[in-house]
Scaffold this active site. Sequence first.
Site, mmCIF file in Angstrom:
data_model
loop_
_atom_site.group_PDB
_atom_site.id
_atom_site.type_symbol
_atom_site.label_atom_id
_atom_site.label_comp_id
_atom_site.label_asym_id
_atom_site.label_seq_id
_atom_site.Cartn_x
_atom_site.Cartn_y
_atom_site.Cartn_z
ATOM 1 N N TYR A 15 -2.389 10.535 11.995
ATOM 2 C CA TYR A 15 -3.222 9.551 11.326
ATOM 3 C C TYR A 15 -4.475 9.602 12.330
ATOM 4 C CZ TYR A 15 -4.806 5.047 9.101
ATOM 5 O OH TYR A 15 -5.353 4.043 8.449
ATOM 6 N N LYS A 38 -3.226 12.596 7.772
ATOM 7 C CA LYS A 38 -4.284 11.689 7.171
ATOM 8 C C LYS A 38 -5.543 11.546 7.778
ATOM 9 C CE LYS A 38 -4.603 7.029 5.463
ATOM 10 N NZ LYS A 38 -4.353 5.458 5.558
#
Length: 288
Positions: free
Chosen positions: A133, A161
């Site tokens: 992330y 992400k």
Amino acid sequence: MSHFSGIWVPLVTPFRQGALDLPALKTLATSLIASGVSGVVVCGTTGEAAALSDEEQLQALDAVLEVVPGAQVVMGLAGNHLPSILAMQDAVQQRPVAGLLVAAPYYIRPTQAALAHYFTTLADRTHLPIILYNVPYRTGIALEWETLRRLSDHPRIVAIKDCGGNAELTLDLIHDGKLDVLTGEDTQMLTVLALGGTGAITASAHLCPAQFVALVQQVKEGNLPAARATFFGLLPMIRLLFSIANPVAIKCALALQGQMENELREPMLAAPADVEQALRDYFTLHMH
């Protein structure tokens, strides 16, 4: 073969009088899966994970796993006390989840070498797939290209992400092809899908999820005119939902629909009157 693709919704965590509202969470997760999304993320940023105890995070995960198959559930993992994070990872991987969404340690601004060490340490200690992330505006540090290339060689680091705000990096990641690229910037969804990204982890898809699912399908079929129409149809709602720190507006919108209380955990506060009115006006106009 893509590990993670399509629309994944990072679930808000409903509260009622300060406590977890697990029935509301289960109802929300059930309805999103029924709408056709690929899966849900528990205890990401949108889930106010930083304001939940570890015990509460696991309660939220267990509640979602009661109603959603484990193959469609990813668990968020974040912090900067490594022993605690490893203990949490151990607890999560005793459950049947599809993977972990792991943010860079926040607040401490580690070097790239320290970031590589951190993610490798976690990946070495789990059998679960990991989604990196990259969200520097929340953590204070960005994962750079060379670091990501090194990490992508690890067999359990399979996706990212991408909230890095760096279009060149996004292009390089997609072209490189070693990580599934899921955008976390909702306004970049069509761009990333059209360039060959595999999907999105999109908080906006709490609302009108079937339209987000349709957008992915339209791009997959090569029907870009339809995809553009769908995307630009969703864009005013996306901008409205992100007009204030996430998940303030999304919780307000879900509360207006009767899905939960309009309650956040302090120090986050519920939406101010102008945001609530803007949401009321939007949904009055568009939801008939």
